[in-house]
Enzyme design. Structure first.
Site, PDB file in Angstrom:
ATOM      1  N   TYR A 144       8.325  15.455 -35.287  1.00  0.00           N
ATOM      2  CA  TYR A 144       7.101  15.019 -34.597  1.00  0.00           C
ATOM      3  C   TYR A 144       7.372  15.088 -33.103  1.00  0.00           C
ATOM      4  CZ  TYR A 144       3.394  11.883 -32.870  1.00  0.00           C
ATOM      5  OH  TYR A 144       2.323  11.344 -32.185  1.00  0.00           O
ATOM      6  N   ASP A 239      13.612  18.375 -27.984  1.00  0.00           N
ATOM      7  CA  ASP A 239      12.744  17.202 -27.791  1.00  0.00           C
ATOM      8  C   ASP A 239      13.623  15.958 -27.959  1.00  0.00           C
ATOM      9  OD1 ASP A 239       9.707  15.854 -29.338  1.00  0.00           O
ATOM     10  OD2 ASP A 239      11.058  15.120 -27.780  1.00  0.00           O
ATOM     11  N   LYS A 267      10.384   7.298 -23.548  1.00  0.00           N
ATOM     12  CA  LYS A 267      10.904   6.038 -24.099  1.00  0.00           C
ATOM     13  C   LYS A 267      11.916   5.361 -23.176  1.00  0.00           C
ATOM     14  CE  LYS A 267       9.980   7.711 -28.777  1.00  0.00           C
ATOM     15  NZ  LYS A 267       9.055   6.839 -29.505  1.00  0.00           N
TER      16      LYS A 267
HETATM   17  P1  KE4 Z   1       4.606   9.437 -27.192  1.00  0.00           P
HETATM   18  O1  KE4 Z   1       3.440  10.334 -26.848  1.00  0.00           O
HETATM   19  O2  KE4 Z   1       4.301   8.559 -28.399  1.00  0.00           O
HETATM   20  O3  KE4 Z   1       5.179   8.665 -26.013  1.00  0.00           O
HETATM   21  O4  KE4 Z   1       5.842  10.399 -27.618  1.00  0.00           O
HETATM   22  C1  KE4 Z   1       5.632  11.340 -28.663  1.00  0.00           C
HETATM   23  C2  KE4 Z   1       6.970  11.716 -29.250  1.00  0.00           C
HETATM   24  C3  KE4 Z   1       7.533  12.930 -28.903  1.00  0.00           C
HETATM   25  N1  KE4 Z   1       8.736  13.316 -29.400  1.00  0.00           N
HETATM   26  C4  KE4 Z   1       9.429  12.515 -30.241  1.00  0.00           C
HETATM   27  C5  KE4 Z   1      10.757  12.973 -30.778  1.00  0.00           C
HETATM   28  C6  KE4 Z   1       8.902  11.248 -30.622  1.00  0.00           C
HETATM   29  O5  KE4 Z   1       9.607  10.463 -31.484  1.00  0.00           O
HETATM   30  C7  KE4 Z   1       7.655  10.837 -30.120  1.00  0.00           C
HETATM   31  C8  KE4 Z   1       7.021   9.516 -30.511  1.00  0.00           C
HETATM   32  N2  KE4 Z   1       7.722   8.755 -31.475  1.00  0.00           N
HETATM   33  C9  KE4 Z   1       6.924   7.861 -32.279  1.00  0.00           C
HETATM   34  C10 KE4 Z   1       7.882   7.157 -33.248  1.00  0.00           C
HETATM   35  N3  KE4 Z   1       8.025   7.871 -34.454  1.00  0.00           N
HETATM   36  C11 KE4 Z   1       6.130   6.893 -31.471  1.00  0.00           C
HETATM   37  C12 KE4 Z   1       5.485   5.767 -32.262  1.00  0.00           C
HETATM   38  C13 KE4 Z   1       3.993   5.918 -32.328  1.00  0.00           C
HETATM   39  O6  KE4 Z   1       3.502   7.037 -32.559  1.00  0.00           O
HETATM   40  O7  KE4 Z   1       3.325   4.875 -32.166  1.00  0.00           O
END
Ligand code: KE4
Length: 427
Positions: A144, A239, A267
């Site tokens: 993801y 990523d 993060k």
């Molecule tokens: P954000 O747009 O949520 O800040 O980041 C997206 C993203 C991109 N790449 C990786 C490897 C990620 O894990 C994420 C977001 N992670 C999720 C947790 N599985 C965020 C939690 C959520 O979607 O509320």
């Protein structure tokens, strides 16, 4: 556990917010219960609106590696906000954090700040397309990278190499440019590359996958991606939104010694405030507006409060021995949980990379999405709820990662292992 106030708030939230939450995984749907509304947090604990305390292994999905409300980070944010929350103009803070990121991750020669991981990956893909003049991208099932259209795509059925939308609202015409390979399977990558010769701009990968549960790269997988990309003129994007500054100060690329062309971050570098970043070779990054023609922008990019929180966080991570201490804590709790499951005669497949760990409810190894998807998600849901009753807050989905923070004490970890032993026995 009494949670009437959370239940009341959830019913109220459902009237004004779609699904009652601002991000789907928070709704606890995959574990079949209503979410807890959190009032505050400190160190390794979060406290819900009914006053229940939990040892927290979500840590805001990764940012809270120091634990919640680290006094040095809080003090720095408080001081910064007195100078203003946002200017929409360059600040020295952005240079400071950029230079810290460049110092930490040698493959990053230049970096652009944004406000989320989604923005980081979306922009990195556009830049890779602009740099190569190619339209197709390649990702992996189970990985993801945020919710931009090009990444909400799944593998086309059968022999079709083109992607199909994985969400309503994603145009098929766009989805077809996203190819999907099998994680840890270089042959699946080579087949797609050969079938789309010279048309793939980038391969984007979670170098340690954290969004299908924690799945480490198999021996040679990352090195294989590196050589395919070098041979084919494809931009390799790691990523590291989740793994960056998490598994090591220099991320997975430091741990495994494989160098991508671009890296996305998020993060931890915001210390809990909204942030994302993408960076890489100067040759690529200098094509980014206004230096070059690839457009990308953001009102709150490089926000002074987020920069401040990130700078203070990275200063603390850089302290000698930090990752060694975190490694010891993480090994202790992950191995303790795995032993508890084994002693209870309950089959799990346990994985861990640094302070990212996962208990897969599977008696077989998990190394890609198909094997992860075979997990017993019903049993996981029962385990999740039982652990919650024991005061342990895990990610509300089998396909997420648990995070250990430096503020988790030995007592916290022992309490967690004891709770797991009790819960596995009751399953
Ligand atoms: P954000 O747009 O949520 O800040 O980041 C997206 C993203 C991109 N790449 C990786 C490897 C990620 O894990 C994420 C977001 N992670 C999720 C947790 N599985 C965020 C939690 C959520 O979607 O509320």
């Amino acid at each position: 556990m009494q949670n009437s106030r959370s239940t009341k708030l959830f019913q109220q939230a459902l009237q004004s917010i779609p699904g009652g939450v601002n991000s789907p995984v928070r709704a606890f749907r995959s574990v079949g219960s209503d979410p807890l509304f959190i009032k505050k947090a400190a160190g390794p604990r979060i406290y819900d609106e009914d006053g229940n305390a939990f040892i927290d292994y979500v840590g805001s999905w990764g940012p809270m590696i120091l634990g919640h409300c680290h006094p040095q980070v809080v003090a720095a944010i408080k001081a910064a906000v007195d100078n203003g929350a946002s200017f929409g103009a360059p600040t020295e803070l952005e240079i400071t954090l950029a230079e810290m990121v460049i110092d930490a991750v040698p493959s990053i020669e230049m970096v652009r700040m944004v406000s989320s991981g989604t923005e980081a990956t979306m922009s990195a893909i556009r830049l890779a397309r602009g740099y190569t003049g190619r339209d197709n991208i390649l990702k992996f099932s189970g990985c993801y990278h945020g919710h931009s259209d090009a990444l909400l795509v799944k593998a086309g059925s059968g022999a079709a190499t083109f992607g199909v939308p994985d969400s309503p609202g994603v145009p098929a015409d766009l989805a077809k440019h996203t190819l999907t390979a099998i994680y840890n399977d270089l042959d699946s990558v080579r087949a797609l590359v050969a079938a789309n010769k010279g048309s793939i701009a980038c391969i984007i990968v979670e170098p340690v996958a954290g969004n299908m549960g924690t799945v480490p790269p198999k021996e040679g997988f990352l090195e294989g991606l590196r050589s395919i990309c070098s041979e084919e003129g494809i931009v390799l994007i790691f990523d590291e939104v989740m793994s960056g500054f998490r598994v090591a100060y220099g991320g997975v690329q430091e741990l495994y010694g494989v160098t991508p062309d671009m890296t996305t971050l998020g993060k931890i570098i915001g210390g809990g405030l909204p942030v994302g970043a993408f960076g890489g070779k100067k040759e690529i990054m200098s094509l980014l507006s206004p230096a070059g023609g690839v457009y990308q922008a953001g009102t709150l990019s490089g926000n002074p409060l987020a920069m401040t929180a990130g700078i203070e966080t990275l200063k603390l991570l850089k302290q000698p021995g930090f990752y060694q201490k975190l490694e010891e804590k993480s090994a202790f709790v992950a191995e303790g949980i795995a032993k508890a499951a084994k002693d209870a005669g309950f089959p799990i497949y346990s994985t861990r990379v640094g302070s990212m760990f996962c208990a897969f409810f599977s008696k077989d190894p998990v190394y890609d999405w198909d094997s992860a998807a075979k997990c017993d998600t019903k049993a996981f849901a029962a385990y999740f709820k039982a652990m919650l009753n024991e005061g342990i807050y895990l990610a509300p989905s089998q396909f997420e990662t648990a995070f250990v923070g430096i503020s988790h004490s030995t007592e916290d970890l022992e309490q967690t292992i004891a709770a797991a032993a009790k819960c596995f026995k009751a399953l």
